[in-house]
Structure formats: C-alpha cells, structure tokens
Design an enzyme around this catalytic site. Structure first.
Site: not given
Length: 516
Positions: A72, A135
């Site tokens: 990710c 993120h």
C-alpha cells in the site's frame, strides 16, 4: 484574420483534444488490494461490476498496467510523486528486499523534499481533495494538507482494529486538519457481519466536492482512495449478501455502484467531457486474505507482497468522454507513477526537472493509440527484483516469503507452487536471470532455457536497460526504518474537542521489524 482563425483551428486539431480544453478536472480512483481479475471487463465470471465494465466500454482498458510496489504505502507515495519508492524514501534498509509500509507506530513519512502532484497542480489553479486512505505518514508534518491538498476526509492508516486505546489507540478519521472520530468508535465496522457505512460516506464526500467545484468553475483534482476491499473487508447493509463472491464481492459491488454514481454525477453536471478519470489499484489482490477477504489476480502468479505479476499488475481504465475513443484496449506498459506525469501534462505543466521522475506521460497512448517503449521495474524494498521489457520479464531475485512465515500459515501464493520461482528463501539470479515471455506465459510458469537463442538475444537487450537504470539510481533517505509506539495516534489534532485524547507512552524508538 481568416487565416489566423484557420491556423488556430489547425493547431487544435493537430495537438488533439487535450489542447482544445484547458485544465480538465482530474479524478483518480485508487482501489485498495483490488486484483486484476476482479472486474467483469477483465474476465471475472460473475460479471458484478456493470458500472466499471461500462466505464471500460466507454473509455480505454489498460491490460499491462502496474504498481510501483506490491504494498500500500510505497505504491501511493509513487503515484503522488511520480518516483519509485526507493527514490522517494518509502522503503527500508533494515533487511534486504523487505516490504515496509506505514503502520501507526512508524516514525517516517513523505519527506518535505518530495514534490507531490497536488502541490504542483496548485500552480495551474487546481483545488485538490483526498477522500479515503492517505498512508504516507500520520505525524503532523506528513499531513496531506501540508503537501498540496486543500481538503481531506479520511484516515492516515489502515482500518485495523478495534484496539483497546491503552496498548494501541484506534485509528482516527480526519476532516481537513482535525480528527472527527475513530474507527470502531464513531465510525463502526462490524467484524462479524462486515457491515460499515464508510463507502457511502466517501461517495457522498465525492459528490459534494464535485458539485462545489463545478459551481465555483475551478478545476479540481480529486483523489478517491477508498479501502473497503482491504481486509477487514466491509460493505454497507444494502450490499451485504448480494454477491456470488461473498463479503469481498459485496465490497466490490458497492464500490462499482459508487463509481457509477460519480460518473453519472459528472454527466449530470455537464462536466464529464472536461474531466479525466482513471481507475486502478494500489497493488494486487491479497491472496493471504482470500477467498473470503481477498480478490482475484486472474491468470497471474501470486499476489500482494510479491513482485510476481499477481502482486504488481493492476486493473486500469481511462475515461474521458469526447476525448478517449470508446472501447479502446491498450497494451501500453503503464505504471501508477505515470498518473503523476500524465496529470501534469493535462494541466499544462512540466514535471520537476531537478529530480529523476520515473512516470511517463500516457496521453499519446490514451488519445492517439501510440505505444511508448519503456521498461517496468519491480522493486521489493531496496532491491530491484525484476524488470519487464516488451513482452519479456527477467527475475534477478525471487522470493515469496520465508519458510518461517510460511510455516505459520502466511502464504502469498496459495495453491501456486512453481519450482525455482516461488521460492521461500531469497534466491539471487543476477548471473542468469529467470526469463519469461508474458505473452505466451502470463502465469510465469515456464522460464526460457538459458541456452536458447531467444534467451541470449533478449537478455542482451534487458541487461543494457538494467545497467542504465542502476547507473542513475540515487536512493532517497529511507523513511520506514524506525518505529516508536509513542508516535501512534494517541492525541491527533482535534482530539480535545471530542474528548478523545489519549496519553502516549514514553518515546522508545527502535528498528522496525519487517518479516516480508
């Protein structure tokens, strides 16, 4: 005067549709752990993605589109900087070829020295919003509004939990600068049923932002980074139990429905012809979570965490009515980093010249059907594991995961064991790379013979590409080396207003442990 008009008309025609409309809106739809084989347009047999399939029929399908890392955080950093994670700092040097990301105890994040896409789009008058998962670091200096975004609704980390708020704090959700609650407390996710209303909230945020920007006549960049397909998978009540594929399919169906509503909203507002939309995923399906909590990578080997095709090749669709010919299929080798350079090109901007940019401008491929010769590099942490040139892929290292992790039931390639390829020790093949022809063998099952004329000819070409790449590689300062429980989401901005501030432990920085 007539001759001047004719010249201008000719220029518009010669430069293509992108020149005819200044500063189109840009909408990037980034999925989380969605696999190449999850859409009907890519062959998923249940055909439960009618809106995305229609988007593909009205736009262009990219069959050879890749992420920059099979995990990710690094892939998201690559998308927004146009640079490989090893250049922008989203990697670790704590151990060789390890995948690292940004859990809530990570100390690092996106460096100030990196130039992000929204920062640059501001120069062309864009208003920028991120909806969903950031993120790229959760500490204040890494906040998305400090890196070019004007608005944010979403979370800095994955929706893991629930936590006890003593050893681990629950993850916050933000509106702009301040948290507005935490997962499992104010934003419920029922781990037994999979019910959560988050995708509906993210959808409404998108619709409202688009309406506001259309009314203000300001070009916008919307980064819609929803995460319902990342385990623990969730869907709202109206979608639960509606898919042949179980809970994961429910989540996919809700995302498909939401994207259909977003595209219809653009059409209703009369701005679809001036909005470039691109759909893709951050990495391959997480087969470790399959079949109940993970998707499909179609015919490709393995999944998330690996640099085999299943971990790196992504579903991708470009949509821009009136500009992109309907029903197009492209075999252009693409990468999420190209969305950085392509978006700048749409805005009439040049990429930064003071750093290495790995993304290329895909507009010639999208608008004119051209094929641009370029390699794809497959990185795992600080190591270049493989490279694709044309239809050939050469593995310089292979590794699925360690025997120790595999013996605990952690398997990134379930049901897929290819001798000498899906290795549980890190195997170096630098002297004689494993070479595959992905046209004949998309599943990476049949390496070419080292003694064949084809192998010798192709590796001569690939070796030059790799030598040139490594000669220009200047790694960035690794951001994913140090972890500290004191930096977790104990007291995010805005927690005082909500009465949700928690007391952090004393600082105790240490090297992060990355087993994969």
């Amino acid at each position: 005067m007539a001759s001047v008009v004719l010249v201008l008309l000719w220029l518009c025609w010669a430069l293509g549709p992108a020149a005819a409309s200044a500063s189109p809106n840009i909408l990037l739809l980034l999925m989380d752990d969605m696999g190449w084989g999850d859409l009907g347009a890519f062959g998923e047999p249940s055909k439960e993605t009618p809106n995305l399939d229609q988007m593909a029929s009205e736009g262009m399908l990219f069959l050879d589109f890749y992420t920059a890392n099979p995990l990710c955080s690094p892939s998201r950093a690559a998308l927004l900087t146009g640079r490989l994670p090893v250049r922008n700092g989203f990697y670790t040097t704590n151990a060789h070829a390890r995948n690292a990301y940004t859990p809530q105890d990570i100390v690092g994040g996106i460096p100030d020295s990196e130039l992000l896409l929204p920062e640059l789009l501001k120069k062309a008058g864009y208003t920028n919003k991120i909806i969903g998962k950031w993120h790229l670091g959760h500490r204040p200096q890494f906040h998305p509004l400090k890196h070019g975004f004007d608005e944010w609704f979403g979370s800095p980390n994955c929706h893991f939990g629930p936590f006890d708020n003593r050893a681990l704090p629950n993850i916050p959700l933000y509106r702009d600068w301040e948290m507005i609650g935490r997962y499992y407390e104010d934003f419920k996710i029922d781990l037994k049923t999979g019910e959560a209303n988050l995708t509906q909230i993210y959808l409404q945020e998108a619709l409202d932002f688009i309406s506001k920007q259309q009314a203000s006549q300001q070009p916008f960049f919307l980064y819609w980074a929803v995460d319902a397909t990342h385990a623990p998978v969730y869907a709202s009540k109206q979608f639960l139990g509606t898919s042949q594929r179980g809970l994961y399919g429910d989540a996919v169906r809700e995302i498909d429905d939401s994207i259909g509503k977003i595209l219809k909203h653009l059409q209703k507002l009369g701005i679809s012809n001036n909005t470039f939309v691109f759909f893709t995923s951050d990495n391959g399906a997480a087969l470790i979570s399959a079949p109940k909590q993970g998707g499909s990578n179609g015919p490709f080997l393995c999944g998330k965490q690996t640099t085999f095709e299943g971990g790196m090749r992504e579903p991708a669709i470009a949509w821009w009515p009136g500009h992109i010919p309907a029903g197009g299929v492209s075999h252009q080798l693409g990468n999420v980093m190209d969305l950085f350079t392509t978006s700048l090109s749409l805005a009439g901007l040049q990429p930064p010249s003071d750093r290495q940019i790995d993304g290329i401008d895909l507009l010639p491929a999208i608008l004119q059907g051209k094929l641009i010769d370029r390699p794809i590099f497959y990185y795992r942490g600080n190591e270049m594991m493989a490279v694709r040139v044309g239809l050939y892929k050469a593995h310089y290292w292979t590794w699925s995961n360690s025997w120790e992790e595999y013996s605990k039931g952690i398997d990134f390639c379930p049901g897929q064991n290819v001798s000498r390829v899906t290795t549980h020790t890190q195997e170096e093949h630098t002297a004689l790379p494993l070479l595959f022809h992905l046209g004949r063998d998309p599943g990476e099952k049949y390496p070419l013979s080292f003694t064949s004329e084809e192998y010798q000819r192709v590796m001569e070409r690939i070796s030059v590409v790799v030598q040139q790449h490594k000669a220009t590689m200047v790694p960035g300062e690794p951001q994913l080396n140090v972890c500290d429980k004191a930096v977790m989401n104990w007291s995010p901005p805005g927690c005082e207003k909500l009465g949700k501030c928690l007391t952090p432990p004393k600082p105790d920085p240490r090297k992060c442990f990355w087993p994969h």
